[in-house]
Design an enzyme around this catalytic site. Structure first.
Site, mmCIF file in Angstrom:
data_model
loop_
_atom_site.group_PDB
_atom_site.id
_atom_site.type_symbol
_atom_site.label_atom_id
_atom_site.label_comp_id
_atom_site.label_asym_id
_atom_site.label_seq_id
_atom_site.Cartn_x
_atom_site.Cartn_y
_atom_site.Cartn_z
ATOM 1 N N HIS A 203 0.793 -1.245 0.000
ATOM 2 C CA HIS A 203 0.000 0.000 0.000
ATOM 3 C C HIS A 203 0.819 1.286 0.000
ATOM 4 O O HIS A 203 0.282 2.339 -0.331
ATOM 5 C CB HIS A 203 -0.929 0.039 1.221
ATOM 6 C CG HIS A 203 -1.970 -1.029 1.251
ATOM 7 N ND1 HIS A 203 -2.838 -1.253 0.206
ATOM 8 C CD2 HIS A 203 -2.281 -1.949 2.204
ATOM 9 C CE1 HIS A 203 -3.638 -2.262 0.521
ATOM 10 N NE2 HIS A 203 -3.321 -2.704 1.730
ATOM 11 N N ASP B 194 -3.010 -11.132 -1.509
ATOM 12 C CA ASP B 194 -3.436 -10.505 -0.262
ATOM 13 C C ASP B 194 -4.934 -10.190 -0.398
ATOM 14 O O ASP B 194 -5.407 -9.905 -1.493
ATOM 15 C CB ASP B 194 -2.627 -9.208 -0.083
ATOM 16 C CG ASP B 194 -2.786 -8.537 1.269
ATOM 17 O OD1 ASP B 194 -1.812 -8.549 2.031
ATOM 18 O OD2 ASP B 194 -3.875 -7.967 1.545
ATOM 19 N N HIS C 42 -6.415 -7.637 0.404
ATOM 20 C CA HIS C 42 -6.595 -6.232 0.038
ATOM 21 C C HIS C 42 -6.072 -5.946 -1.377
ATOM 22 O O HIS C 42 -5.176 -6.653 -1.866
ATOM 23 C CB HIS C 42 -5.854 -5.324 1.034
ATOM 24 C CG HIS C 42 -6.384 -5.429 2.437
ATOM 25 N ND1 HIS C 42 -5.779 -6.228 3.399
ATOM 26 C CD2 HIS C 42 -7.448 -4.842 3.036
ATOM 27 C CE1 HIS C 42 -6.459 -6.126 4.532
ATOM 28 N NE2 HIS C 42 -7.479 -5.298 4.344
ATOM 29 N N ASP D 118 -3.728 -12.780 4.644
ATOM 30 C CA ASP D 118 -5.015 -12.348 5.203
ATOM 31 C C ASP D 118 -6.182 -12.795 4.332
ATOM 32 O O ASP D 118 -7.341 -12.517 4.640
ATOM 33 C CB ASP D 118 -5.041 -10.822 5.439
ATOM 34 C CG ASP D 118 -4.534 -10.023 4.247
ATOM 35 O OD1 ASP D 118 -4.266 -10.624 3.183
ATOM 36 O OD2 ASP D 118 -4.389 -8.795 4.392
HETATM 37 C C1 TV7 Z 1 -0.802 -5.288 3.661
HETATM 38 N N1 TV7 Z 1 -8.459 -2.581 8.493
HETATM 39 C C2 TV7 Z 1 -2.593 -4.027 4.919
HETATM 40 C C3 TV7 Z 1 -4.062 -3.856 5.254
HETATM 41 C C4 TV7 Z 1 -4.365 -2.480 5.785
HETATM 42 C C5 TV7 Z 1 -5.794 -2.340 6.230
HETATM 43 C C6 TV7 Z 1 -7.802 -1.454 8.333
HETATM 44 C C7 TV7 Z 1 -7.741 -1.909 10.452
HETATM 45 C C8 TV7 Z 1 -7.403 -1.817 11.858
HETATM 46 C C9 TV7 Z 1 -6.337 -1.000 12.234
HETATM 47 C C10 TV7 Z 1 -6.006 -0.912 13.594
HETATM 48 C C11 TV7 Z 1 -6.771 -1.614 14.546
HETATM 49 C C12 TV7 Z 1 -8.120 -2.479 12.853
HETATM 50 C C13 TV7 Z 1 -9.891 -3.925 13.477
HETATM 51 C C14 TV7 Z 1 -8.441 -2.898 9.781
HETATM 52 C C15 TV7 Z 1 -10.618 3.181 7.287
HETATM 53 C C16 TV7 Z 1 -10.005 2.975 8.586
HETATM 54 C C17 TV7 Z 1 -10.617 1.997 9.576
HETATM 55 C C18 TV7 Z 1 -7.941 2.358 12.232
HETATM 56 C C19 TV7 Z 1 -8.373 2.002 13.621
HETATM 57 N N2 TV7 Z 1 -7.804 -2.401 14.144
HETATM 58 C C20 TV7 Z 1 -2.298 -5.213 4.023
HETATM 59 C C21 TV7 Z 1 -6.126 -0.928 6.606
HETATM 60 C C22 TV7 Z 1 -7.573 -0.765 7.042
HETATM 61 C C23 TV7 Z 1 -4.928 -0.126 14.009
HETATM 62 N N3 TV7 Z 1 -7.889 0.620 7.184
HETATM 63 O O1 TV7 Z 1 -2.970 -5.136 2.787
HETATM 64 C C24 TV7 Z 1 -4.610 -0.034 15.357
HETATM 65 O O2 TV7 Z 1 -9.171 -3.245 12.481
HETATM 66 O O3 TV7 Z 1 -10.080 0.327 6.936
HETATM 67 C C25 TV7 Z 1 -9.141 1.058 7.148
HETATM 68 C C26 TV7 Z 1 -9.318 2.562 7.418
HETATM 69 C C27 TV7 Z 1 -9.494 4.142 9.340
HETATM 70 C C28 TV7 Z 1 -8.442 3.699 10.373
HETATM 71 N N4 TV7 Z 1 -9.030 2.771 11.347
HETATM 72 C C29 TV7 Z 1 -9.617 1.599 10.679
HETATM 73 O O4 TV7 Z 1 -2.705 -6.393 4.618
HETATM 74 C C30 TV7 Z 1 0.107 -5.409 4.797
HETATM 75 N N5 TV7 Z 1 -7.365 -1.015 9.538
HETATM 76 C C31 TV7 Z 1 -6.419 -1.515 15.887
HETATM 77 C C32 TV7 Z 1 -5.351 -0.731 16.300
HETATM 78 ZN ZN ZN Z 2 -4.001 -7.200 3.358
HETATM 79 CA CA CA Z 3 -4.744 -8.547 -3.432
#
Ligand code: TV7
Ligand code: ZN
Ligand code: CA
Length: 393
Positions: A157, A192, A194, A281
């Protein structure tokens, strides 16, 4: 005739010690856990094991903006600054940076709603992740390996000037840029759960890299890009392939679709080298993804790509039920050297206590509905075949 392939593996003991924060789902310890299983099951005997080095600033700046890389490399967490102050160390540089810290953090994506927190050593962690992917590329280029593995890589990403989705430095883009110095055509595959947006974006307007991502899509699932009709622009038109899927994908439907799509891609694109992001994942019971693949199903994708006898760089990626991630990547390391991992988790494994079902390597999938109907999947495949016809022409 099937000849035995030379398989290289990159690892550094330090990588597992970095910590995104207590509550964060990304846990670098899974890389150490994977390594322990590779050692414990004896797979390492069939690998050329290399110690991963830290990528240099210059290497990282082949893709990333200088100001962003400077920011990452100078990053010190506020708790560490507090600690230093308390202990009477006033380093002027740190205080100077701290002033406009929150602006910069925003600009560079650090700390935004906690997906990409600032943590101690985040730059070194990213350097290690990237160093492995660069050297993997170099071994392939120098003909010193047929397959090169870096489970610490695959952080798809990260953007040119911004951290995104748990990723700070895009080791994959940098790995591909190295390969492009020598090879005319690079194929990138991403299983992945995502969308591989950072890699797709970096090569969106070139036909020298084809990107193919399979991912969960819809209902606000992150990052929201990667629709069926995002296919590249300019010279890159039709060289970005996206396979957006609904929750519940199972082995049967996923592996069949993967084989059909990749068979066609290989036929029309004929890459010189393949870079494979094998994010775990997409396995059943992940804490973020909603697919329902078994480790064997996930691994069948890798085995399928081995069959084309094209040099292969294999990278990690996501994976948030860490006991399953390590099982998966250790099993897949075995697949790459054609060695099966037999018996339970070795009792002397330093992470033994973390495995719930200690008696098995393979864990069960879920009993959930596959939200992708046969008709949906056929339609997706049909659309992609249409797109690939234009590549052929
Ligand atoms: C490659 N999903 C990376 C995948 C990146 C996913 C997201 C979380 C998450 C972050 C946390 C947390 C979480 C329960 C899950 C819109 C948001 C929602 C953060 C709280 N728990 C890969 C990124 C994705 C961080 N982001 O492809 C700290 O889930 O959906 C989102 C964005 C805003 C930010 N918040 C979530 O696998 C390596 N984040 C708990 C603590
Ligand atoms: Zn992922
Ligand atoms: Ca993918």
């Amino acid at each position: 005739m099937e000849t035995k392939k030379k398989v290289a593996y990159f690892y550094n003991n330090e990588i597992g010690n970095y910590n995104y924060g207590k509550l964060h789902l990304m846990n670098p310890k899974r890389i150490s856990m994977t390594h322990s299983l590779i050692v414990g099951y004896g797979v390492y005997k069939d690998l050329d094991v290399y110690t991963t080095r830290e990528a240099t600033k210059e290497e990282i700046m082949q893709f990333h903006d200088q100001d962003y890389v400077e920011y990452l490399s100078n990053y010190v967490s506020s708790s560490k600054i507090d600690f230093l102050k308390k202990n009477g160390c006033s380093i002027p540089l740190i205080d100077e940076d701290a002033k406009n810290d929150s602006d910069k953090k925003k600009q560079y994506g650090i700390d935004v709603q906690a997906d990409c927190p600032g943590f101690d050593g985040l730059y070194t962690f990213s350097q290690l992740s990237t160093g492995g992917s660069i050297d993997a590329a170099h071994l392939i280029i120098n003909n010193a390996a047929d397959i090169a593995i870096n489970w610490g890589g695959g952080l798809h990403h990260a953007k040119k000037g911004e951290a995104y989705g748990f990723c700070y430095v895009n080791d994959i883009v940098i790995c591909i840029l190295e390969l492009l110095k020598v090879f005319p055509r690079v194929l990138y595959i991403d299983i992945d759960v995502h969308h591989g947006d950072g890699v797709e974006e970096a090569f969106y307007t070139t036909n020298r890299v084809m990107t193919v991502s399979f991912h969960e899509f819809g209902e606000d699932f992150f990052p929201g890009t990667g629709g069926l009709n995002s296919n590249g622009e300019g010279l890159g038109k039709n060289y970005a392939v996206n396979v957006p899927l609904r929750p519940g994908m199972d082995d049967e439907s996923y592996v069949q679709l993967f084989k059909n799509v990749m068979n066609k891609v290989m036929e029309v694109y004929r890459p010189d080298v393949v870079v494979f992001q094998t994010g775990a994942d997409s396995l059943a019971n992940d804490k973020i993804g909603h697919f329902n693949l078994s480790i064997k199903g996930h691994g069948q994708c890798l085995t399928y790509m081995m069959g084309f006898n094209v040099p292969l760089v294999v990278l990690g990626g996501g994976g948030y039920t860490i006991q399953n991630v390590s099982r998966c990547w250790a099993f897949e390391t075995g697949l790459l050297v054609k060695k099966s991992l037999n018996g339970p988790i070795p009792v002397d494994d330093p992470f033994f206590h973390l495995y719930e079902k200690q008696n098995v390597l393979h864990v069960p999938i879920q009993q959930v509905e596959n939200k992708n109907s046969k008709e949906d999947l056929n339609k997706i495949q049909e659309e992609i075949f249409k797109q690939l016809k234009d590549v052929e022409a």
